[in-house]
Design a protein around this motif. Structure first.
Motif, PDB file in Angstrom:
ATOM      1  N   TYR B 158      -1.141  -5.471  -0.184  1.00 52.53           N
ATOM      2  CA  TYR B 158      -1.559  -4.426   0.754  1.00 52.53           C
ATOM      3  C   TYR B 158      -2.756  -3.668   0.207  1.00 52.53           C
ATOM      4  O   TYR B 158      -2.989  -3.621  -0.996  1.00 52.53           O
ATOM      5  N   ARG B 159      -3.518  -3.097   1.131  1.00 54.72           N
ATOM      6  CA  ARG B 159      -4.700  -2.323   0.742  1.00 54.72           C
ATOM      7  C   ARG B 159      -4.278  -0.877   0.518  1.00 54.72           C
ATOM      8  O   ARG B 159      -3.989  -0.143   1.478  1.00 54.72           O
ATOM      9  N   LYS B 160      -4.285  -0.458  -0.765  1.00 53.24           N
ATOM     10  CA  LYS B 160      -3.847   0.904  -1.090  1.00 53.24           C
ATOM     11  C   LYS B 160      -4.694   1.951  -0.370  1.00 53.24           C
ATOM     12  O   LYS B 160      -4.176   2.954   0.121  1.00 53.24           O
ATOM     13  N   ASP B 161      -6.011   1.694  -0.297  1.00 57.56           N
ATOM     14  CA  ASP B 161      -6.887   2.701   0.314  1.00 57.56           C
ATOM     15  C   ASP B 161      -6.566   2.911   1.792  1.00 57.56           C
ATOM     16  O   ASP B 161      -6.564   4.036   2.287  1.00 57.56           O
ATOM     17  N   PHE B 163      -3.614   2.361   3.192  1.00 56.95           N
ATOM     18  CA  PHE B 163      -2.327   3.052   3.237  1.00 56.95           C
ATOM     19  C   PHE B 163      -2.535   4.556   3.085  1.00 56.95           C
ATOM     20  O   PHE B 163      -1.980   5.361   3.835  1.00 56.95           O
ATOM     21  N   ASP B 164      -3.357   4.951   2.087  1.00 54.66           N
ATOM     22  CA  ASP B 164      -3.625   6.372   1.844  1.00 54.66           C
ATOM     23  C   ASP B 164      -4.251   7.020   3.068  1.00 54.66           C
ATOM     24  O   ASP B 164      -3.858   8.106   3.490  1.00 54.66           O
ATOM     25  N   GLU B 169       3.431   4.881   3.251  1.00 53.44           N
ATOM     26  CA  GLU B 169       3.987   4.565   1.937  1.00 53.44           C
ATOM     27  C   GLU B 169       4.548   3.163   1.943  1.00 53.44           C
ATOM     28  O   GLU B 169       4.817   2.600   2.995  1.00 53.44           O
ATOM     29  N   VAL B 170       4.735   2.627   0.737  1.00 56.38           N
ATOM     30  CA  VAL B 170       5.291   1.279   0.631  1.00 56.38           C
ATOM     31  C   VAL B 170       6.689   1.259   1.251  1.00 56.38           C
ATOM     32  O   VAL B 170       7.541   2.061   0.879  1.00 56.38           O
ATOM     33  N   LYS B 295      -8.556  -2.845  -4.672  1.00 57.72           N
ATOM     34  CA  LYS B 295      -7.731  -1.875  -3.932  1.00 57.72           C
ATOM     35  C   LYS B 295      -6.406  -2.479  -3.495  1.00 57.72           C
ATOM     36  O   LYS B 295      -5.698  -1.904  -2.678  1.00 57.72           O
ATOM     37  N   GLY B 297      -2.581  -3.594  -3.744  1.00 55.02           N
ATOM     38  CA  GLY B 297      -1.300  -3.399  -4.409  1.00 55.02           C
ATOM     39  C   GLY B 297      -0.355  -4.454  -3.877  1.00 55.02           C
ATOM     40  O   GLY B 297      -0.643  -5.096  -2.868  1.00 55.02           O
TER      41      GLY B 297
END
Lengths: 300, 425
Positions: B158-161, B163-164, B169-170, B295, B297
């Motif tokens: 997944y792309r953390k950026d 998600f933010d 959240e995961v 980026k 995760g």
């Protein structure tokens, strides 16, 4: 009265034909005999690796005939073959006629284009066609969308009808050059004198075409049509590649890909051989009328 | 008639031209049953899974240990592999010596006698240390015909950026996962953006949703097998697949999962289920996109109960072709491919080693964790002998693609059941 030249036939022609005949027998006869034997056996993957096959008589045929899917595929194949052969002939003869009216340079340009099409290897061409009709990155979708139609992400190969439209475009595109070249060659043999004489006698353009040009090139057209029907009946590569690119395999199988699915993919070579016999039969039935006409012409 | 003769001449020329030259094999013959001592060996590896470092190591090491022999690795596409193996393996002249085959495809070839019996070499190759599910899958009547090469289940990238940015959240359960995927798509409303990238033909990743709901592809029935895609549990799972595709995926309904790199590097993917080695493709400076890959995760797909979902236990076997005359040399290659060094290179690249004792080589970063977690609940496709023909005839690609196109799930599942039952018996 015919002279009696046939009394002592020289041996040379027979000798010259022998190697070709022997090769044909080897290259066609053996696989055909093997296919007949195979179609009477239960022959799967295990047999492919050495286990002795089991004789099942006409069991493979019975299973196929009882399966309505085979008939759906046969119908689909015949329809596809007719549509493609007709379109190819129509477009091909049209371009050939047009070529007789072109100035030299235009004609050379057209011929070069057609020759390149004819020379493109099928698989290479298929990669380009797939890219053209790709759902996400396709040129066709992008163009249509730019023109204002909503074709963004349109899946051309998902629906059987739209799948076969694309397949028809590809197949016709690939076969037209052969028809054009052959027909054009035949058209150059039409005697100008005869056409001129017809014109002087008051025949219009259409009449000249139907009554003078067409009868002259008829034998060539018949041979080309015959080849076209045979080729379009056993079309494989184009369908196979498009299926992998997104078509629903079961809804888009033609006889060629169906046999491949049964045999090579499904590991049931016996049934595949039986289905191939259907294809052979279909080819013979569909081409018999042409061959009869051709023979009749040779006699006259 | 003149034209007639000309036609005949053309036919003769065509016949002459069509004689193809047969390619002969020039291997040195020897009297022993294990084949010659020197030969040009051919190994078939599939797809980009095996890292280049491992290929180089194998070639160098083998050629050093067997002076006079050469080793060529021919890369095959996964797509259409069953067909290619079917034709190539049955001919002594054309067969590769060692082949990689998908673990779910192996039974078709092991039961047909396409592979050499490796039972006597098993102890030397690792014995009980070899991944057990794989060895069982390749064993027929007590004899083993293939050994594991590597395992690798997909987990979620997944792309953390993103998600933010979307405040996500995961996810920890399947429901949360579906909701997250949908929300991610809603936050990035381009047509071809995927909250969760799910190409329509991708039944291998779709299987997780089927199994999580309690469904399956087929089950034993008397002496044979029966398709079970239309049971209520299976229907529920397939419906989840449809929902995910419609609400969260921007991938085409008629595409497969072969190329995740292009859409990912175009920034069109928020989450995707892929095997660990795909990370190597993403970080590649030429083919991939290292800036976006930074980026990324990963987590194991969560199941309804909060434990890892049952994903497909992916992986490969290696086998020696029964038809190859170079039996001894081929076995040496298999031994090299299961050695610590070779398996170590695979592990560094995110593939689970074929020997359990080497699992620690995966390391302990988040990728290793996701790999181990995903594998903890992984499942195999039905253990029917003919399973590979179900895969080969593309029944499942057809089914999942039609479901993705918005078809009636119950109707399609019932049809697929019939076809699966017919193929398996």
């Amino acid at each position: 009265m015919a002279r009696r030249r046939t009394a002592r036939q020289p041996a040379l022609p027979t000798v010259l034909v022998l190697p070709a005949a022997a090769l044909l027998l080897l290259a066609l006869g053996y696989p055909l005999a093997r296919q007949v034997v195979l179609s009477l056996q239960e022959f799967g993957l295990a047999q492919q690796f050495g286990r002795p096959p089991e004789w099942v008589g006409l069991g493979n045929y019975r299973a196929l005939v009882g399966d309505s899917y085979l008939w759906a595929v046969v119908l689909r194949t015949v329809a596809f073959c007719f549509v493609n052969a007709a379109l190819t002939m129509g477009i091909g003869v049209g371009i050939a006629l047009l070529m007789t009216r072109m100035s030299r340079w235009v004609r050379i340009a057209v011929q070069s284009g057609l020759l390149l099409t004819w020379a493109t290897p099928v698989v290479a061409a298929m990669i380009v066609w797939q890219f053209l009709f790709d759902t996400q990155y396709g040129v066709v979708n992008s163009l249509l969308t730019t023109l204002g139609a909503d074709y963004d992400g349109h899946a051309w190969l998902a629906e059987p009808l739209s799948f076969f439209t694309v397949a028809t475009m590809v197949v016709v595109w690939m076969s037209v050059p052969f028809v054009v070249f052959t027909t054009y060659a035949a058209l150059t043999q039409v005697s100008d004198d005869v056409v001129e004489a017809a014109e002087i006698d008051g025949a219009g353009a259409w009449q000249r075409f139907v009554h003078v040009v067409l009868p002259t090139v008829r034998p060539v057209l018949l041979v080309v049509l015959l080849l076209q029907v045979i080729w379009d009946l056993r079309v494989f590569t184009q369908i196979y590649t498009l299926q992998k690119a997104g078509g629903i395999t079961r809804d888009t199988n033609l006889l060629g890909t169906y046999i491949y699915t049964l045999g090579i993919k499904g590991g049931d070579f016996g049934t595949a051989a039986a289905a191939a016999m259907f294809m052979l039969l279909l080819t013979v039935v569909l081409t018999a009328p042409y061959i009869r006409i051709m023979f009749r012409q040779e006699e006259t | 008639m003149v034209r007639n003769k000309r036609l005949l001449a053309i036919a003769a020329i065509a016949a002459l031209l069509s004689v193809t030259s047969a390619c002969g094999s020039d291997d040195k013959e020897s009297a022993t049953s294990g084949g010659p001592e020197e030969a040009d060996m051919v190994v078939w590896l599939n797809g980009a899974d095996t890292p280049q470092a491992a290929r180089d190591w194998l070639k160098e090491t083998f050629e050093k240990e067997h002076p006079g022999s050469t080793l060529t690795i021919e890369e095959q596409e996964w797509d259409g592999l069953v067909e290619r193996l079917t034709t190539a393996l049955s001919s002594e002249d054309q067969t590769p010596d060692v082949v990689e085959v998908g673990n779910t495809q192996a039974p078709t070839f092991t039961t047909a006698g396409a592979f050499s019996d490796l039972t006597d070499d098993l102890e030397e190759l690792g014995g009980d240390d070899l991944l057990p599910g794989f060895v069982e899958g390749a064993t027929v009547d007590g004899r083993t015909y293939a050994v594991p090469y590597y395992a690798g289940s997909t987990y979620v990238f997944y792309r953390k950026d993103l998600f933010d940015k979307a405040g996500l959240e995961v996810p920890r359960t399947m429901d949360e996962f579906v909701a997250t995927a949908t929300a991610l798509k809603a936050a990035n409303p381009q047509d071809d953006f995927s909250g969760y990238w799910l190409p329509g033909q991708d039944w291998r990743d779709g299987a997780a949703f089927l199994w999580d709901a309690g469904g399956d592809f087929a089950a034993p029935d008397g002496d044979g097998w029966k398709g079970t895609l239309s049971t209520p549990e299976s229907i529920e799972g397939l419906t989840t697949f449809q929902t995910l595709f419609e609400d969260a995926s921007g991938a085409p309904a008629d595409a497969n999962e072969a190329d995740p790199v292009t859409p990912f590097c175009a920034g069109k993917i928020g989450m995707m289920s892929r095997p660990g080695w795909v990370m190597g493709l993403l970080t590649d400076p030429e083919a991939g996109c290292p800036d976006l890959a930074e980026k990324v995760g990963v987590f194991a797909l969560p199941g309804s109960d909060g434990e890892p979902a049952p994903v497909l236990l992916g992986g490969s076997d290696i086998a020696v072709a029964a038809q190859t005359p170079n039996q001894d040399l081929a076995r040496d290659i298999v031994a090299l491919m299961l050695s610590d060094e070779y398996q170590g290179i695979l592990a560094e690249n995110g593939l689970t080693p074929a020997r359990q004792s080497l699992t620690s080589l995966l390391g302990d970063d988040e990728f290793a964790q996701a790999t181990i977690e995903a594998a903890s609940n992984a499942k195999l496709t039905p253990a029917a002998a003919n399973w590979a023909t179900v895969e080969g005839t593309r029944i499942l690609e057809d089914l999942f693609s039609q479901i993705a196109q918005g078809g009636d799930v119950e109707e399609l599942a019932a049809e697929a059941d019939e076809r699966i039952t017919a193929e398996l018996n």
